[in-house]
Design a protein around this motif. Sequence first.
Motif, mmCIF file in Angstrom:
data_model
loop_
_atom_site.group_PDB
_atom_site.id
_atom_site.type_symbol
_atom_site.label_atom_id
_atom_site.label_comp_id
_atom_site.label_asym_id
_atom_site.label_seq_id
_atom_site.Cartn_x
_atom_site.Cartn_y
_atom_site.Cartn_z
ATOM 1 N N MET A 1 91.553 -18.148 -92.874
ATOM 2 C CA MET A 1 90.642 -17.466 -93.794
ATOM 3 C C MET A 1 91.102 -16.053 -94.034
ATOM 4 S SD MET A 1 87.894 -18.052 -95.482
ATOM 5 C CE MET A 1 86.616 -17.131 -96.303
ATOM 6 N N ALA A 2 91.394 -15.366 -93.009
ATOM 7 C CA ALA A 2 91.875 -13.991 -93.108
ATOM 8 C C ALA A 2 93.225 -13.953 -93.778
ATOM 9 C CB ALA A 2 91.931 -13.348 -91.718
ATOM 10 N N SER A 3 94.030 -14.904 -93.518
ATOM 11 C CA SER A 3 95.348 -14.931 -94.131
ATOM 12 C C SER A 3 95.248 -15.197 -95.620
ATOM 13 C CB SER A 3 96.220 -15.981 -93.448
ATOM 14 O OG SER A 3 95.636 -17.270 -93.602
ATOM 15 N N ASP A 4 94.290 -16.017 -96.049
ATOM 16 C CA ASP A 4 94.115 -16.278 -97.481
ATOM 17 C C ASP A 4 93.634 -15.015 -98.226
ATOM 18 O OD1 ASP A 4 94.880 -18.895 -97.100
ATOM 19 O OD2 ASP A 4 92.810 -19.633 -96.878
ATOM 20 N N LEU A 5 92.715 -14.301 -97.591
ATOM 21 C CA LEU A 5 92.208 -13.064 -98.213
ATOM 22 C C LEU A 5 93.314 -12.023 -98.351
ATOM 23 C CD1 LEU A 5 89.820 -11.444 -99.286
ATOM 24 C CD2 LEU A 5 89.292 -10.759 -96.918
ATOM 25 N N ARG A 6 94.150 -11.968 -97.333
ATOM 26 C CA ARG A 6 95.246 -11.020 -97.387
ATOM 27 C C ARG A 6 96.186 -11.362 -98.503
ATOM 28 N NH1 ARG A 6 98.185 -10.549 -91.856
ATOM 29 N NH2 ARG A 6 96.063 -9.843 -91.350
ATOM 30 N N MET A 7 96.452 -12.600 -98.704
ATOM 31 C CA MET A 7 97.369 -13.055 -99.741
ATOM 32 C C MET A 7 96.832 -12.744 -101.117
ATOM 33 S SD MET A 7 100.276 -14.307 -99.647
ATOM 34 C CE MET A 7 101.428 -15.469 -100.356
ATOM 35 N N VAL A 8 95.497 -12.917 -101.274
ATOM 36 C CA VAL A 8 94.862 -12.632 -102.584
ATOM 37 C C VAL A 8 94.982 -11.136 -102.897
ATOM 38 C CG1 VAL A 8 92.660 -12.576 -103.804
ATOM 39 C CG2 VAL A 8 93.359 -14.624 -102.528
ATOM 40 N N LEU A 9 94.749 -10.311 -101.914
ATOM 41 C CA LEU A 9 94.851 -8.849 -102.136
ATOM 42 C C LEU A 9 96.263 -8.427 -102.498
ATOM 43 C CD1 LEU A 9 92.545 -7.582 -99.226
ATOM 44 C CD2 LEU A 9 92.033 -7.661 -101.688
ATOM 45 N N ILE A 10 97.240 -9.046 -101.850
ATOM 46 C CA ILE A 10 98.647 -8.715 -102.152
ATOM 47 C C ILE A 10 98.973 -9.086 -103.578
ATOM 48 C CG2 ILE A 10 101.029 -9.289 -101.590
ATOM 49 C CD1 ILE A 10 100.097 -9.587 -98.651
ATOM 50 N N ILE A 11 98.495 -10.251 -104.014
ATOM 51 C CA ILE A 11 98.783 -10.695 -105.380
ATOM 52 C C ILE A 11 98.115 -9.764 -106.380
ATOM 53 C CG2 ILE A 11 98.391 -12.543 -107.036
ATOM 54 C CD1 ILE A 11 98.676 -14.527 -104.637
ATOM 55 N N LEU A 12 96.849 -9.419 -106.091
ATOM 56 C CA LEU A 12 96.133 -8.493 -106.994
ATOM 57 C C LEU A 12 96.835 -7.151 -107.065
ATOM 58 C CD1 LEU A 12 92.387 -9.267 -106.079
ATOM 59 C CD2 LEU A 12 93.626 -9.899 -108.185
ATOM 60 N N GLY A 13 97.292 -6.650 -105.915
ATOM 61 C CA GLY A 13 97.998 -5.365 -105.927
ATOM 62 C C GLY A 13 99.276 -5.430 -106.724
ATOM 63 N N ALA A 14 100.007 -6.552 -106.626
ATOM 64 C CA ALA A 14 101.252 -6.694 -107.380
ATOM 65 C C ALA A 14 100.973 -6.748 -108.851
ATOM 66 C CB ALA A 14 101.979 -7.942 -106.915
ATOM 67 N N LEU A 15 99.886 -7.418 -109.237
ATOM 68 C CA LEU A 15 99.545 -7.478 -110.665
ATOM 69 C C LEU A 15 99.173 -6.097 -111.213
ATOM 70 C CD1 LEU A 15 97.443 -10.807 -110.683
ATOM 71 C CD2 LEU A 15 99.757 -10.402 -111.614
ATOM 72 N N VAL A 16 98.426 -5.381 -110.383
ATOM 73 C CA VAL A 16 98.034 -4.026 -110.834
ATOM 74 C C VAL A 16 99.251 -3.143 -111.001
ATOM 75 C CG1 VAL A 16 96.804 -1.932 -110.166
ATOM 76 C CG2 VAL A 16 95.722 -4.174 -109.913
ATOM 77 N N LEU A 17 100.130 -3.181 -110.061
ATOM 78 C CA LEU A 17 101.350 -2.371 -110.165
ATOM 79 C C LEU A 17 102.173 -2.792 -111.363
ATOM 80 C CD1 LEU A 17 102.415 -2.182 -106.399
ATOM 81 C CD2 LEU A 17 101.405 -0.375 -107.814
ATOM 82 N N GLY A 18 102.277 -4.102 -111.590
ATOM 83 C CA GLY A 18 103.038 -4.566 -112.755
ATOM 84 C C GLY A 18 102.404 -4.105 -114.040
ATOM 85 N N GLY A 19 101.042 -4.151 -114.097
ATOM 86 C CA GLY A 19 100.361 -3.685 -115.311
ATOM 87 C C GLY A 19 100.596 -2.205 -115.563
ATOM 88 N N LEU A 20 100.515 -1.459 -114.464
ATOM 89 C CA LEU A 20 100.757 -0.015 -114.611
ATOM 90 C C LEU A 20 102.188 0.280 -115.080
ATOM 91 C CD1 LEU A 20 98.903 1.304 -111.428
ATOM 92 C CD2 LEU A 20 98.149 1.489 -113.836
ATOM 93 N N PHE A 21 103.136 -0.456 -114.576
ATOM 94 C CA PHE A 21 104.532 -0.259 -114.953
ATOM 95 C C PHE A 21 104.742 -0.590 -116.415
ATOM 96 C CE2 PHE A 21 108.813 -2.024 -115.444
ATOM 97 C CZ PHE A 21 109.581 -0.913 -115.095
ATOM 98 N N LEU A 22 104.155 -1.740 -116.835
ATOM 99 C CA LEU A 22 104.301 -2.120 -118.246
ATOM 100 C C LEU A 22 103.606 -1.104 -119.168
ATOM 101 C CD1 LEU A 22 103.718 -6.003 -117.959
ATOM 102 C CD2 LEU A 22 105.876 -4.787 -118.368
ATOM 103 N N HIS A 23 102.454 -0.619 -118.763
ATOM 104 C CA HIS A 23 101.743 0.368 -119.586
ATOM 105 C C HIS A 23 102.528 1.673 -119.690
ATOM 106 C CE1 HIS A 23 98.740 3.531 -120.423
ATOM 107 N NE2 HIS A 23 98.169 2.574 -121.211
#
Length: 296
Positions: free
Chosen positions: A1-23
Amino acid sequence: MASDLRMVLIILGALVLGGLFLHGLWTVRKNSSKTQHRYHPEENTKDDTAEGFDELGVGPVRVVKGAAAAKKPVELKRFNTPRPELKPQSRPIDVQRPAEQNDLFSEPKEPSLNFSAIEQVEPSLSAVDDFDYENEVATDSAHSSSSASESEASSSEVLILYVLLPENKEIQGQELLSALTPLGFKYGDMDIFHRHQDSAGNGEVLFSLANMFNPGTFALDKMEQLSTRGLSLFMTLPGPGEPLQNFNLMNNAAKKLAEEFGGQVLDGQRSVLTVQTVRHYVERIREFQRQRLIHR
């Protein structure tokens, strides 16, 4: 359970960084495109190149066809307007110089003098020489003699006093004799009465008394028939003795005669004698004495 939550946060962080880079990349490209359009507009370059100018704004070389166009410059006609000929106002220079001016270092020659003007003046000078000096000297001598006589006349002066009675009164001859005797008058020269230095009739004459009306004299043998309204007393300068004292005697005699016969004492201008007039007589006597001392 904890490992799944961690994975979701990592993916969200990568998407945010990618969005910021593209912007950020999109913003940089957008800004770079606006800057290029502002300082290096492509449309203007296209229009300029379309009109025949290069990137530096220099157009192609144009060749003017026809020799007639080159011979007839339109713009130069303004400067080819005919100008009026200026005539020199000064005196034209004489090109032909005299021989003595050719050599600047030659010795100067004496100029020739024209005596024609002097010769024309000579006749007028001769006319002046013909002036009659003898007549002029005679005239000057006549003037000098007349001036000498005038100076002699000016060196003497006469002081006059009058005794005048009213129209309804007269002086009788016998009354006049009786009035003149106490005053020291003596009948003498010119058929008039004189006042001498001595009351007895001796010495020089100080002043005299005459008839104010015609004939101006007295006839001693006809004094009973004589009648007059006025008497004249006069003294001459210079005279014997002291002039001021002599005038004082004459003035006193005139006053006594006026009181005796009811008349008035008048001055030389036949005006009533006043104190101011007496002072004027005194000043005349003093001025005469002063001038006499100066011219001695």
